[in-house]
Design an enzyme around this catalytic site. Structure first.
Site, PDB file in Angstrom:
ATOM      1  N   HIS A 177      25.972  56.329  42.826  1.00 35.10           N
ATOM      2  CA  HIS A 177      25.465  57.338  43.761  1.00 35.10           C
ATOM      3  C   HIS A 177      24.469  56.733  44.734  1.00 35.10           C
ATOM      4  CE1 HIS A 177      27.598  60.425  41.537  1.00 35.10           C
ATOM      5  NE2 HIS A 177      27.313  59.656  40.489  1.00 35.10           N
ATOM      6  N   LYS A 229       3.285  30.802  27.974  1.00 29.25           N
ATOM      7  CA  LYS A 229       3.552  29.411  27.594  1.00 29.25           C
ATOM      8  C   LYS A 229       2.400  28.513  28.049  1.00 29.25           C
ATOM      9  CE  LYS A 229       6.908  25.794  28.579  1.00 29.25           C
ATOM     10  NZ  LYS A 229       8.151  25.451  29.259  1.00 29.25           N
ATOM     11  N   GLY A 272      10.422  28.932  30.035  1.00 30.12           N
ATOM     12  CA  GLY A 272       9.963  30.320  29.851  1.00 30.12           C
ATOM     13  C   GLY A 272      11.110  31.316  29.860  1.00 30.12           C
ATOM     14  N   ARG A 273      12.048  31.162  30.791  1.00 32.72           N
ATOM     15  CA  ARG A 273      13.132  32.143  30.915  1.00 32.72           C
ATOM     16  C   ARG A 273      14.189  31.991  29.822  1.00 32.72           C
ATOM     17  NH1 ARG A 273      12.516  28.673  34.991  1.00 32.72           N
ATOM     18  NH2 ARG A 273      14.145  27.178  35.511  1.00 32.72           N
ATOM     19  N   LYS A 305       1.346  30.262  44.430  1.00 30.91           N
ATOM     20  CA  LYS A 305       0.189  30.445  43.534  1.00 30.91           C
ATOM     21  C   LYS A 305      -1.039  29.784  44.141  1.00 30.91           C
ATOM     22  CE  LYS A 305       2.927  30.419  39.265  1.00 30.91           C
ATOM     23  NZ  LYS A 305       3.229  29.737  38.016  1.00 30.91           N
ATOM     24  N   GLU A 334      15.773  31.772  39.170  1.00 35.65           N
ATOM     25  CA  GLU A 334      14.729  30.763  38.968  1.00 35.65           C
ATOM     26  C   GLU A 334      15.373  29.456  38.490  1.00 35.65           C
ATOM     27  OE1 GLU A 334      11.314  30.921  35.992  1.00 35.65           O
ATOM     28  OE2 GLU A 334      10.244  31.555  37.774  1.00 35.65           O
ATOM     29  N   GLU A 351      -1.933  36.448  36.320  1.00 34.70           N
ATOM     30  CA  GLU A 351      -1.651  37.865  36.045  1.00 34.70           C
ATOM     31  C   GLU A 351      -1.898  38.181  34.574  1.00 34.70           C
ATOM     32  OE1 GLU A 351       0.284  35.761  37.677  1.00 34.70           O
ATOM     33  OE2 GLU A 351       1.436  36.734  39.268  1.00 34.70           O
TER      34      GLU A 351
HETATM   35  O1  F6P Z   1       5.547  31.317  37.840  1.00 31.32           O
HETATM   36  C1  F6P Z   1       6.785  31.253  37.214  1.00 31.32           C
HETATM   37  C2  F6P Z   1       6.625  31.107  35.729  1.00 31.32           C
HETATM   38  O2  F6P Z   1       6.122  29.859  35.427  1.00 31.32           O
HETATM   39  C3  F6P Z   1       7.919  31.366  34.985  1.00 31.32           C
HETATM   40  O3  F6P Z   1       8.755  30.272  34.962  1.00 31.32           O
HETATM   41  C4  F6P Z   1       7.404  31.786  33.654  1.00 31.32           C
HETATM   42  O4  F6P Z   1       8.371  32.432  32.884  1.00 31.32           O
HETATM   43  C5  F6P Z   1       6.263  32.682  34.069  1.00 31.32           C
HETATM   44  O5  F6P Z   1       5.717  32.067  35.216  1.00 31.32           O
HETATM   45  C6  F6P Z   1       5.203  32.905  33.034  1.00 31.32           C
HETATM   46  O6  F6P Z   1       4.628  31.689  32.646  1.00 31.32           O
HETATM   47  P1  F6P Z   1       3.716  31.603  31.358  1.00 31.32           P
HETATM   48  O7  F6P Z   1       4.547  31.970  30.185  1.00 31.32           O
HETATM   49  O8  F6P Z   1       3.249  30.182  31.322  1.00 31.32           O
HETATM   50  O9  F6P Z   1       2.576  32.566  31.550  1.00 31.32           O
END
Ligand code: F6P
Length: 545
Positions: free
Chosen positions: A382, A204, A265-266, A510, A351, A210
């Protein structure tokens, strides 16, 4: 914004505290014995899902007070606010309109709806082309593998949906890479041929470290295989709100699908974030997935409180967390293809509702979101079910159970169902000291040994669980299931008086990570951190020599 009355100040709260005292020691089996309509009365249905919540420590009186609590908290209006585009995400001053992504009509949100319709048309065109093997790469080979690179909401939803709908997959395989640990990407790429692989960089913000690191590594892999920079357009798509950043990365606007700041995002799997799922299962199935969610939306918005499935599930969450100090919630899908469901729900619930102040900034004096965890049944039986049955913590459980299997292995599926029903019943009935002793005597233990061992076999029982059944797990019921938990999360957030749509708690980590990364690479601005972190930075640097 005007301060809202917190839950303990609402009139129904005191009544609930009294009900909780009575029900804390009530036997669930006793409640069933006293009311032969209980199983039916405590079951609701919506959008192909059936929720049996009769094995919970509630009776008609407690339920009525919980419903009053929801009413006194103004939940009916809050539900309308969500759908109407009110700025329910007050700290970021915007609406949370994920429901618009699966709506078949835009209501008062026509402008936004037209954008969604246009985005879906592009998404459909791309999904159909790839799904049918109609997209070729730099060497003319058909694209057979798609790798979604994203994290959090840009990974967990599409990963879950793709896995859950495996019986509906076409020929294109979709893979998911999220971890910045290079092993994640490298393990995935090891199985793939660059000439027939496409990547979706799903972010987003297009600022997530990452995702960008994995995206750049994927790009380098493609170039190293012989593709030219110009060829990359055939292999890289992006889903983002941040077109300039995508362009800077090397993905032109023509290869980007939109996201909007009014979708968290979620909550975004319904948007182009779900592109990989649409490629995997084809557009028709993806549309059924959206329709299932929309059916749940209609139920949520239109049903009376006492039959409203997401609201009832939320009230149970509130009940146990406020009055029984439950700090955990367990979700056990008895369907292997839903094994990632707990992971997805962890982000959705924790979150969203892992917050310590109200939406107007007051420090809350009660517990908010419980820790959510779980795994696909029967594996947990188990390992961690021991704690569910005999541990000291109260962990309400949601069992998710499709009643038929797509595998054709009917008899083995019957074993799965038996295990699910047995776990739910065992949590409820438990085993008394008397029964434990009798069982030991029957196994041949003498009186003394039976008396010594019996306490270890006692299971207190009265441990609450819901069972959510569906005739089969298919795109429609999966959409309904995800929307159900989204709305449950929203109701709980509203009742706890928190903003479920921001996530300020992820920011500081971060920032500190950026500083530490510079230090690991040898930079120093002369400042120091705590002795522990400094020692670990030195250990890392020593290990690289
Ligand atoms: O760091 C948390 C977050 O912002 C989440 O809320 C989000 O889903 C995820 O990182 C990924 O964010 P993006 O889609 O902006 O890479």
């Amino acid at each position: 914004m005007t301060a809202r009355t917190l839950l303990p100040e609402l009139p129904a709260y005191a009544a609930l505290a009294e009900h909780a005292k009575t029900l804390a020691s009530a036997s669930l089996e006793g409640l069933f014995a006293a009311d032969n309509t209980r199983a039916r009365a405590f079951t609701v249905s919506a959008a192909g899902l059936h929720l049996d919540y009769s094995k919970h420590r509630v009776n008609a009186q407690a339920l009525s007070s919980l419903l009053q609590l929801a009413e006194q908290a103004g939940l009916g209006q809050r539900i309308e606010d969500l759908f109407n585009g009110a700025h329910v995400n007050n700290t970021e001053d915007r609406p949370a309109l994920h429901t618009l992504l699966r709506a078949s009509d835009g209501g008062a949100q026509q402008l936004r709806f037209q954008e969604v319709v246009a985005a879906k048309a592009r998404m459909r065109e791309i999904a159909e082309r790839l799904h049918c093997g109609g997209h070729t790469g730099y060497s003319g080979s058909t694209i057979t593998d798609v790798v979604n690179i994203g994290i959090g909401g840009s990974d967990l939803g599409p990963r879950l949906v793709t896995q859950a709908l495996k019986p509906f997959h076409g020929q294109v395989q979709c893979h998911y890479v999220s971890n910045v640990d290079p092993a994640d990407l490298l393990d995935t790429l090891a199985q793939l041929n660059p000439a027939s692989t496409a990547f979706i960089i799903c972010s987003k913000s297009f600022r997530t470290e990452e995702t960008l690191a994995n995206g750049l590594a994927a790009r380098a892999w493609m170039l190293a295989a012989g593709a030219s920079t110009a060829d990359l357009d055939k292999h890289f798509l992006a889903v983002t709100t941040n077109l300039p950043a995508a362009r800077e990365f090397g993905i032109p606007a023509a290869n980007c699908l939109p996201m909007w700041d009014w979708v968290g995002g979620r909550y975004s799997v319904w948007s182009a974030v779900g592109l990989s799922c649409a490629i995997a299962v084809g557009w028709e199935r993806f549309a059924q997935f959206l329709a299932g969610a929309e059916a749940m939306d209609r139920h949520f918005r239109g049903s009376e409180a006492h039959t409203n499935m997401p609201l009832l599930m939320s009230l149970l969450e509130i009940w146990y967390s406020l009055f029984f100090h439950a700090s955990n919630h367990v979700v056990l899908p008895y369907d292997h293809s839903l094994q990632r469901f707990p992971d997805y729900l962890q982000q959705l619930t924790m979150e969203s509702n892992g917050k310590r102040v109200s939406s107007d900034g007051r420090e809350l004096q009660y517990q908010t979101a419980p820790v959510l965890w779980g795994s696909a049944g029967t594996m947990g039986q188990h390992s961690f079910h021991q704690l569910l049955h005999q541990g000291t913590r109260l962990c309400p459980v949601d069992f998710i159970l499709p009643l038929t299997t797509h595998t054709g292995a009917v008899e083995q599926h019957r074993m799965l169902v038996a295990n699910c029903l047995a776990q739910s019943r065992t949590l409820m009935v438990g085993r008394s000291l008397e029964k434990a002793r009798a069982a030991l005597l029957q196994r041949g233990f003498d009186d003394d040994n039976a008396a010594t061992l019996a306490p270890h076999l006692v299971m207190p029982g009265n441990r609450p669980s819901s069972i959510i059944t569906m005739e089969s797990l298919n795109p429609g019921t999966l959409g309904a299931l995800l929307a159900l938990y989204e709305h449950r999360t929203y109701c709980s957030g509203q009742l706890w008086r928190i903003n479920s749509f921001d996530q300020w708690g992820v920011e500081l980590g971060k920032e500190i990570s950026t500083d530490i990364l510079a230090r690991l690479a040898g930079a120093s601005d002369g400042s120091t951190m705590d002795a522990s972190t400094e020692g670990l930075i030195s250990a890392f640097r020593d290990a690289q020599r």
